[in-house]
Design an enzyme around this catalytic site. Structure first.
Site, PDB file in Angstrom:
ATOM      1  N   SER A  33       0.849  -1.194   0.000  1.00 53.55           N
ATOM      2  CA  SER A  33       0.000   0.000   0.000  1.00 53.55           C
ATOM      3  C   SER A  33       0.882   1.240   0.000  1.00 53.55           C
ATOM      4  CB  SER A  33      -0.892   0.015   1.246  1.00 53.55           C
ATOM      5  OG  SER A  33      -1.410   1.326   1.407  1.00 53.55           O
ATOM      6  N   MET A  66     -11.247  -6.303   5.454  1.00 50.97           N
ATOM      7  CA  MET A  66     -10.463  -5.370   6.277  1.00 50.97           C
ATOM      8  C   MET A  66     -10.147  -6.036   7.617  1.00 50.97           C
ATOM      9  SD  MET A  66     -10.064  -2.696   4.425  1.00 50.97           S
ATOM     10  CE  MET A  66      -9.168  -1.733   5.651  1.00 50.97           C
ATOM     11  N   MET A 126      -9.038   7.998   0.426  1.00 50.24           N
ATOM     12  CA  MET A 126      -9.823   8.367   1.608  1.00 50.24           C
ATOM     13  C   MET A 126     -10.332   9.791   1.452  1.00 50.24           C
ATOM     14  SD  MET A 126      -7.369   6.837   4.561  1.00 50.24           S
ATOM     15  CE  MET A 126      -6.639   5.192   4.415  1.00 50.24           C
ATOM     16  N   MET A 171     -12.332   4.376  -0.234  1.00 49.55           N
ATOM     17  CA  MET A 171     -12.970   4.594   1.072  1.00 49.55           C
ATOM     18  C   MET A 171     -13.640   5.955   0.969  1.00 49.55           C
ATOM     19  SD  MET A 171      -9.806   3.105   3.294  1.00 49.55           S
ATOM     20  CE  MET A 171      -8.681   3.228   1.899  1.00 49.55           C
ATOM     21  N   ASP A 222      -4.828   3.590  -1.748  1.00 50.20           N
ATOM     22  CA  ASP A 222      -5.883   3.886  -0.771  1.00 50.20           C
ATOM     23  C   ASP A 222      -6.449   5.287  -0.946  1.00 50.20           C
ATOM     24  OD1 ASP A 222      -6.079   1.525   0.946  1.00 50.20           O
ATOM     25  OD2 ASP A 222      -3.987   1.955   1.446  1.00 50.20           O
ATOM     26  N   HIS A 272      -1.314  -1.260  -4.269  1.00 46.74           N
ATOM     27  CA  HIS A 272      -2.562  -0.949  -3.557  1.00 46.74           C
ATOM     28  C   HIS A 272      -2.632   0.555  -3.307  1.00 46.74           C
ATOM     29  CE1 HIS A 272      -6.027  -2.040  -1.038  1.00 46.74           C
ATOM     30  NE2 HIS A 272      -5.592  -1.140  -0.163  1.00 46.74           N
ATOM     31  N   ASP A 278      -6.514  -6.688   4.149  1.00 41.79           N
ATOM     32  CA  ASP A 278      -5.917  -5.353   4.245  1.00 41.79           C
ATOM     33  C   ASP A 278      -5.951  -4.854   5.688  1.00 41.79           C
ATOM     34  OD1 ASP A 278      -5.091  -2.734   3.846  1.00 41.79           O
ATOM     35  OD2 ASP A 278      -6.790  -2.159   2.578  1.00 41.79           O
ATOM     36  N   GLY A 279      -4.749  -4.581   6.217  1.00 42.72           N
ATOM     37  CA  GLY A 279      -4.652  -3.964   7.540  1.00 42.72           C
ATOM     38  C   GLY A 279      -3.841  -4.791   8.512  1.00 42.72           C
ATOM     39  N   GLY A 280      -2.694  -4.268   8.899  1.00 44.16           N
ATOM     40  CA  GLY A 280      -1.881  -4.939   9.920  1.00 44.16           C
ATOM     41  C   GLY A 280      -1.222  -6.229   9.471  1.00 44.16           C
ATOM     42  N   GLY A 338       1.212  -2.145   4.053  1.00 44.47           N
ATOM     43  CA  GLY A 338       1.681  -0.769   3.910  1.00 44.47           C
ATOM     44  C   GLY A 338       2.908  -0.527   4.760  1.00 44.47           C
ATOM     45  N   SER A 339       2.683  -0.327   6.065  1.00 44.09           N
ATOM     46  CA  SER A 339       3.795   0.015   6.968  1.00 44.09           C
ATOM     47  C   SER A 339       4.826  -1.115   7.051  1.00 44.09           C
ATOM     48  CB  SER A 339       3.251   0.368   8.351  1.00 44.09           C
ATOM     49  OG  SER A 339       2.374  -0.627   8.815  1.00 44.09           O
ATOM     50  N   GLY A 343      -9.006   3.779   7.379  1.00 44.67           N
ATOM     51  CA  GLY A 343      -8.717   5.194   7.616  1.00 44.67           C
ATOM     52  C   GLY A 343      -7.245   5.501   7.825  1.00 44.67           C
ATOM     53  N   PHE A 344      -6.506   4.527   8.329  1.00 43.91           N
ATOM     54  CA  PHE A 344      -5.104   4.810   8.644  1.00 43.91           C
ATOM     55  C   PHE A 344      -4.238   3.566   8.422  1.00 43.91           C
ATOM     56  CE2 PHE A 344      -7.874   7.362  11.299  1.00 43.91           C
ATOM     57  CZ  PHE A 344      -7.423   8.645  10.995  1.00 43.91           C
ATOM     58  N   GLY A 385      -0.745   1.414   9.572  1.00 45.73           N
ATOM     59  CA  GLY A 385      -0.026   1.171  10.824  1.00 45.73           C
ATOM     60  C   GLY A 385      -0.877   0.727  12.001  1.00 45.73           C
ATOM     61  N   HIS A 418      -8.518   1.116  -3.778  1.00 47.25           N
ATOM     62  CA  HIS A 418      -9.419   0.834  -2.656  1.00 47.25           C
ATOM     63  C   HIS A 418     -10.119   2.135  -2.290  1.00 47.25           C
ATOM     64  CE1 HIS A 418      -9.581  -0.229   1.956  1.00 47.25           C
ATOM     65  NE2 HIS A 418     -10.780  -0.081   1.422  1.00 47.25           N
TER      66      HIS A 418
END
Ligand code: DX5
Ligand code: ZN
Length: 227
Positions: free
Chosen positions: A9, A139, A38, A70, A36, A34, A181-183, A203-204, A144-145, A147, A68
């Site tokens: 991401s 998700m 927002m 949002m 994002d 990816h 997606d996420g973490g 991402g992170s 929204g964020f 990390g 993606h």
């Protein structure tokens, strides 16, 4: 043998040199970019729009851009991203007044289409639209964020989505990708794949390290243990 795709991401990239960041992550082995989007309305953050998609397109050199959304409303931006060179466009069903229509307009514009499920959103939105879907995105954080911490309960959702996809494709053929997606990090990617995902947004975990190749290789080594 399962096919796995790593989708960095760019939300966690250095935006002051985004073209270079995209090229670097592709050189490091990214399968998908990816992207994002927002809108500070559907989610409490504001990121990038179709102009940025168009700007990074030439840097992708054939690597698909996975947008993606949002955002709310969805339709006008979905059309704008199709025009800006997106390959895959996913959106949150709660953000569209007419989910079937939105999927149809994305497909008609020549893109792959998908639905995104927040941690508390029911997979029942899939009940009547599987024929229009190329991707299901689960998700594993609230959107929204970057990390944030992986929500373990998402694994049950991934298993249920896998079951629905396998049941549908066994009967009707075709291919539907299952993205998470996420973490997602090197230390949990294998568990996410075991639950049934084939496409992994990170991402992170990737952009937070100096050497993208090392992270992507480590992720692939984890996935290789499943084969
Ligand atoms: C969150 C975004 C994610 C985010 C993931 O709303 O949809 O794609 O960039 O970032 P990490 O991998 O850091 O959780
Ligand atoms: Zn995302």
């Amino acid at each position: 043998m399962r096919t796995f795709r790593i989708a960095p991401s760019i939300l966690s990239a250095d935006f002051s040199c985004l073209g270079q960041e995209v090229r670097d992550v592709i050189a490091a082995g990214a399968d998908i970019i990816h992207f994002d989007v927002m809108d500070n309305h559907y989610v409490p953050n504001l990121t990038i729009g179709p102009m940025v998609c168009e700007a990074i397109r030439p840097h992708c050199k054939g690597t698909p851009i996975d947008v993606h959304l949002m955002v709310k409303p969805v339709d006008s931006l979905a059309a704008a991203f199709a025009k800006a060179g997106a390959d895959i466009i996913t959106f949150h069903p709660e953000a569209s007044e007419h989910v079937d229509r939105t999927l149809g307009l994305i497909k008609d514009a020549g893109c792959k289409a998908g639905l995104v499920f927040n941690p508390a959103t029911s997979l029942s939105y899939l009940d009547h639209v599987m024929d229009k879907i190329d991707m299901v995105l689960i998700m594993s954080v609230n959107p929204g964020f970057g990390g944030q911490k992986f929500i373990p309960h998402a694994l049950d959702k991934v298993r249920e989505a896998r079951r629905r996809i396998d049941e549908y494709t066994a009967k009707h053929g075709g291919e539907i990708w299952l993205e998470v997606d996420g973490g997602v990090k090197t230390d949990n990617i294998r568990a996410v794949a075991e639950a049934g995902a084939d496409t992994f947004v990170a991402g992170s975990a990737i952009y937070g390290q100096a050497d993208y190749t090392t992270v992507i290789d480590a992720m692939r080594a984890e996935l290789a243990q499943l084969r």
